[in-house]
Design a protein around this motif. Structure first.
Motif, PDB file in Angstrom:
ATOM      1  N   ASP A   1       0.823  -1.210   0.000  1.00 37.18           N
ATOM      2  CA  ASP A   1       0.000   0.000   0.000  1.00 37.18           C
ATOM      3  C   ASP A   1       0.861   1.265   0.000  1.00 37.18           C
TER       4      ASP A   1
ATOM      5  N   PHE B   1      -0.509  -5.682  -1.905  1.00 35.85           N
ATOM      6  CA  PHE B   1      -0.793  -6.240  -0.578  1.00 35.85           C
ATOM      7  C   PHE B   1      -1.177  -5.073   0.327  1.00 35.85           C
TER       8      PHE B   1
ATOM      9  N   ASN C   1      -1.968  -3.980   3.755  1.00 43.01           N
ATOM     10  CA  ASN C   1      -2.046  -4.219   5.193  1.00 43.01           C
ATOM     11  C   ASN C   1      -2.292  -2.917   5.961  1.00 43.01           C
TER      12      ASN C   1
ATOM     13  N   ILE D   1      -0.546  -0.403   6.466  1.00 44.84           N
ATOM     14  CA  ILE D   1       0.567   0.020   7.345  1.00 44.84           C
ATOM     15  C   ILE D   1       1.865  -0.136   6.563  1.00 44.84           C
ATOM     16  N   TYR D   2       2.903   0.541   7.007  1.00 44.41           N
ATOM     17  CA  TYR D   2       4.241   0.258   6.494  1.00 44.41           C
ATOM     18  C   TYR D   2       4.809  -0.876   7.332  1.00 44.41           C
ATOM     19  N   GLY D   3       4.865  -2.047   6.755  1.00 40.90           N
ATOM     20  CA  GLY D   3       5.346  -3.200   7.504  1.00 40.90           C
ATOM     21  C   GLY D   3       6.853  -3.214   7.637  1.00 40.90           C
TER      22      GLY D   3
HETATM   23 MG   LIG Z   1       1.863  -2.063   3.756  1.00 41.23          MG
END
Ligand SMILES: [Mg+2]
Ligand SMILES: Cc1ncc(C[n+]2csc(CCOP(=O)(O)OP(=O)(O)O)c2C)c(N)n1
Ligand code: SF4
Lengths: 617, 348
Positions: free
Chosen positions: B107, B133, B135, B137-139
């Motif tokens: 994202d 993908f 989610n 958030i910054y994974g």
């Molecule tokens: Mg992400």
């Protein structure tokens, strides 16, 4: 002026003449200059030209920012620059006069369209009184010619608006210049036919304007002599006049042919590089794929993607775009794929002066990335040489599996000179093989000589592998965070580029192989330096010139060359970027000569600087 | 290489490959429990179905946890730089139209740093399949807000709540004129396989949002509607030509009230199946597709499936066609002649 009979005027032989055509950007000065250049080139003179475009597309008519100029130098002997100072200025309005007159040689000739010297035009140019009426131009020989009126008279009877008629007055001026320099009008008449053949009235108007200018010269008694510049002794061959941008585009296309690979050119428009995109986009029947990307990052990304696929991925830009490409260039270094980035430098920083020349991007090209990120950098020295160096860029990229930066600049891009057209079969074979053999395939195994890794392109069965920006394990190419491996890979990448020095010609010296002064240059300063050195040598001074085409790595003998002279002078259109490299790499106390005015060096400036350096001893 | 044109995917030889053939020898290294595992597994599972030889498949990714996926696929793979994978994919397709190219992104990668490239690769209809993908958030960088993070959500970079309004990824894809737009969920493996399979067979710019759980930095971001016991009531499974019905009892539906969607119960207040919107993924008019891309839990059930599918000539086909046309019109380029074009003169 009333006489209609041609009168005889004496003809004076000259070795070299420099003319500047200047007018409002709507006056067609670029076209006038180009037509004159063609005629001179076809006649056999050596020529060198430089257009000077206004920065604004539609600056107010008659204003100083709206002035457009075109300088041509043509000669009976070999020349390297468009000339320091024009001998003749053709000024189509007061603004053109005001913007250019101070460049003229003392005693030079000014031909003005006196019709344009109206109070409003004088005011727009910032003249309180007409320079034709006071004695401010007394240092020059001024020819006042009512070009608009005479031209309108010549076109009398054609069904055209007065505005349309006025648009042809530049050809009147051109016709007059043809007469003054003893040129035939053939090339321009042919051009008119080709260009306006389908619009007979426009063609007729331009023909009449041209003829009227020529006839005016024959009949007027204003001029007391005409001039001849004999053909130059150029090497045998077929020639054409070419700008740096066109030569770059042709060179890139030719390289793709020599490499027998698809050319993919991805670019985002930017002055002064856009023309390369325009040329390559027009040559679709050569199979070139061009892509106008959404920004410079996308452009280099697409080029790298094309190279990944086995094509020649090429991108072109100028300084601001170069800054945007930095991260992707670093990726290209890491994945070790061939890629060429053309940077047609312009005056910076930031947006700077987009139409003006500078050599400010050398250090950006070399070092403008994160991490240790070595990239070969090359730079053509003249407009015609852009062709050869485009091919050289690909030779290095393909044989050494590396991105290459090719540094042109606005002066080379827009300037032109005669180009001896090469025979295709005289050019080097650039073909390299893709890796296809499965047995023993390791993505980062290196050629023992060049350290290049194999080019295994998608679509090759059995060689499926992954590449990317993360550090690679030596040979295997998988991700690795091993400290010693990282150190080894950094050294390998550096060594790979350093070894290119084995594969490039030595730095040549023009003049004594050792002695008092070496003038070392790179890029578009070649012409001015060479001319200055010729003059200095002509006066018996022990001055040599060496010009670098390869800026990373330097030719193997560079250290030897720069150490062979008592003084090394490095003229650059920046504040000393090559000098910094030469000093740090070879520990020589090189001096700089640095002007950053958005303009090329003049021969006399380099000459004077060299004399000063020699005098200082 | 110039003349080599893309064989259609259907022409490719039937493949006898299996899921295993698409797994590389690299150890998969996402956090245990991460939704990315499922996306990888479903991707590997559907790959043999396309009948495309493994060597003609390329996975290109940006940076982020999602970006690691190419390492785990036994195809050609390119793990590039943050946000720029679509650019590399575009150039690769330009040079090699016959390749099947997937772009794997997150994202942040797709909508933040790479937003421009998503916009343009989609509108050009480059024949790439973008799988994002999401989610929210910054994974990889350990938990900062992303362009899809909820308004007011506390993250490492927004300790007092995010002051940024999130965007709907599929609205962006539609606005960018992607020719194929779909959504699925990491945990709904069969649905995800189905969507990936449809994506693989599409030609042109495809954008797939996969709702993915980052159990470390944004655990449960989609749970409110994806959990097994609520999902039937809170998700709308789109099927082309079928009414937009959902709910445990298959009695809830989407109806248009003027231009506004509303949830109605079939059988109540005289509402029949005929009142329910019928999904038409092939509609050129994107109005309903936009509505589907926008509606979201808790106001509406979350639509999953193929929202839009309107094939049109792809970028690489158009580029090739222009070259063929130019050759037909002007003949194949004669380089020696081009070099000699314009005014020439000869010095003896
Ligand atoms: Mg992400
Ligand atoms: C130019 C650049 N800026 C910043 C980063 C750091 N960075 C890496 S991944 C990432 C965000 C990833 O978020 P997302 O795309 O959502 O991927 P996820 O990890 O959630 O799968 C950032 C900011 C980087 N690698 N490169
Ligand atoms: S940080 Fe989140 S997205 Fe990344 S691997 Fe771990 S769980 Fe998955």
């Amino acid at each position: 002026m009333t006489s209609t009979k041609a009168h005889d005027v004496p003809v004076q032989e000259l070795d070299r003449v420099t003319i500047r055509f200047a007018g409002d950007s709507g006056d067609g000065m670029q076209l006038t200059g180009t037509q004159f250049s063609r005629a001179a080139a076809v006649f056999g003179n050596d020529i060198s030209t430089l257009p000077d475009y206004p920065a604004e597309i539609r600056a107010p008519a008659g204003s100083i920012p709206g002035v457009s100029g075109f300088q041509i130098s043509f000669s009976a002997s070999e020349i390297h620059t468009p000339g320091d100072a024009p001998d003749v200025l053709v000024a189509m309005n007061p603004a053109a006069l005001r913007a250019n007159v101070r460049d003229l040689v003392p005693g030079g000739a000014i031909i003005v369209n006196s019709d344009a010297f109206t109070p409003p035009n004088l005011a727009k140019a910032g003249y309180a009184t007409s320079p034709l009426a006071d004695d401010s131009l007394r240092a020059y020989t001024v020819f006042e010619i009512p070009v608009s009126t005479l031209n309108a008279r010549a076109l009398d009877g054609l069904d055209m608006t007065s505005k349309q008629v006025d648009l042809t007055k530049n050809f009147f001026a051109l016709g007059l210049m043809f007469w003054l320099y003893g040129r035939t009008m053939e090339t321009t008449l042919a051009w008119i036919e080709e260009k306006f053949g389908s619009r007979p009235m426009i063609a007729e108007a331009n023909r009449r304007a041209l003829n009227a200018g020529y006839a005016f010269g024959e009949t007027t008694e204003l001029f007391h002599e005409t001039y001849r510049v004999a053909p130059a002794q150029l090497a045998p061959g077929t020639y054409r006049n070419i700008t740096g941008n066109e030569a770059t585009a042709l060179g890139m296309l030719t390289a793709a042919r020599l490499a027998d690979r698809q050319l993919v050119y991805a670019s985002y428009p930017i002055t002064p590089a856009s023309e390369i995109l325009h040329y390559l986009s027009a040559w679709k029947n050569f199979g070139i794929k061009t892509f106008q990307a959404e920004d410079e990052i996308a452009a280099i990304g697409a080029a790298l993607g094309a190279s990944y696929g086995g094509a020649l991925g090429l991108t072109g830009t100028s300084g601001p775009g170069m800054a945007l490409k930095a991260e992707m260039l670093g990726l290209a270094v890491m994945v070790e794929l061939p890629l060429v980035v053309v940077d047609v430098q312009r005056a910076g920083p930031s947006t700077g002066m987009p139409t003006k020349t500078e050599q400010g991007d050398l250090l950006q090209a070399l070092f403008g990335r994160n991490g240790e990120s070595p990239i070969p950098v090359i730079a053509p020295a003249t407009p015609a040489e852009c062709f050869d160096l485009a091919i050289e860029a690909w030779r290095i990229a393909l044989h050494h599996m590396t991105p290459v930066v090719y540094l042109s600049d606005a002066f080379l891009a827009n300037g032109s000179e005669p180009w001896r057209i090469p025979e295709l079969d005289s050019l080097a074979d650039l073909r390299v093989a893709n890796r296809t053999e499965r047995a023993g395939f390791y993505p980062y195994e290196r050629d023992p000589e060049t350290l290049a890794r194999p080019w295994a392109i998608p679509g090759t069965p059995g060689l499926e592998h992954r590449i990317g920006g993360l550090e690679k394990l030596d040979i295997l190419g998988t991700i690795s965070y091993d400290p010693d491996n990282h150190h080894r890979m950094q050294l390998l990448r550096a060594e790979k580029i350093a070894r290119i020095a084995r594969d490039i010609p030595p730095l040549e010296v023009f003049g004594p192989p050792e002695g008092e002064l070496l003038i070392l240059g790179w890029g578009s300063t070649y012409g001015a330096i060479r001319s200055a050195v010729e003059r200095l040598q002509g006066r018996g001074l022990k001055v040599a010139h060496a010009h670098l085409r390869h800026l990373n790595p330097f030719p193997a003998n560079t250290g030897e060359v720069v150490r062979a002279y008592e003084r090394v002078l490095i003229p650059e259109l920046n504040l000393g970027q090559l000098r910094m490299l030469i000093r740090s790499m070879f520990l020589v106390d090189a001096e700089g000569f640095n002007l950053v005015r958005g303009k090329p060096f003049q021969i006399s400036e380099i000459q004077a600087k060299a004399e000063q350096v020699l005098g200082d001893r | 290489m110039t003349d080599q044109l893309a064989p259609s995917l259907a022409d490719a030889a039937p493949s006898k490959l299996t899921r295993k053939d698409f797994a590389s020898d690299q150890e998969v290294r996402w956090c245990p429990g991460c939704g990315d595992y499922s996306i990888l597994a479903q991707t590997q599972k559907v790959m043999p179905d396309f009948g495309v030889p493994r060597e003609n498949i390329v996975f290109i990714s940006g940076i982020g946890c999602s970006g690691r996926l190419p390492y785990y696929m036994n195809t050609y793979g390119f793990h590039s730089i943050h946000g720029r994978a679509p650019t590399i994919a575009t150039g690769l397709k330009e040079a090699r139209p016959e390749l099947m190219v997937w772009v794997v992104t997150g994202d942040g990668d797709a909508l933040s740093i790479g937003g421009n490239h998503i916009l343009h690769s989609m509108r050009r209809n480059v024949d790439i399949r973008v799988v994002m993908f999401n989610n929210r958030i910054y994974g990889l960088t350990k938990g900062q807000a992303s362009p899809t993070t909820e308004f007011g959500q506390k993250t490492k970079s927004t300790p007092t709540g995010s002051a940024d309004y999130p965007i709907h990824p599929l609205v962006v894809a539609l606005a960018a004129e992607a020719s194929f737009v779909a959504r699925s969920v990491d945990t709904q493996t069969e649905h995800l396989q189905g969507v990936l399979e449809r994506t693989g067979f599409h030609r042109g710019s495809a954008f797939v949002e996969v709702l993915q759980n980052c159990n470390i930095f944004n655990d449960g971001a989609h749970r409110a509607f994806t959990d097994r016991d609520v999902r039937d009531d809170r998700m709308l499974i789109l099927e082309h030509g079928k009414p937009m019905i959902f709910g445990k009892n298959r009695d809830l539906g989407i109806r248009l009230d003027g231009l506004r969607p509303e949830i109605v119960r079939v059988g109540e207040d005289g509402i029949t199946l005929d009142d329910i919107l019928v999904h038409d993924e092939t509609s050129e008019d994107p109005t309903i597709h936009n509505m589907l891309a926008r509606i979201y839990w808790p106001e509406f059930p979350v639509p999953i499936g193929v929202i839009r599918n309107v094939p049109r000539p792809t970028h690489d086909e158009l580029v090739d066609a222009q070259i063929r046309d130019a050759i037909a019109r002007q003949g194949p380029g004669d380089l020696a002649r081009l070099l000699r074009s314009g005014e020439t003169w000869t010095v003896q």
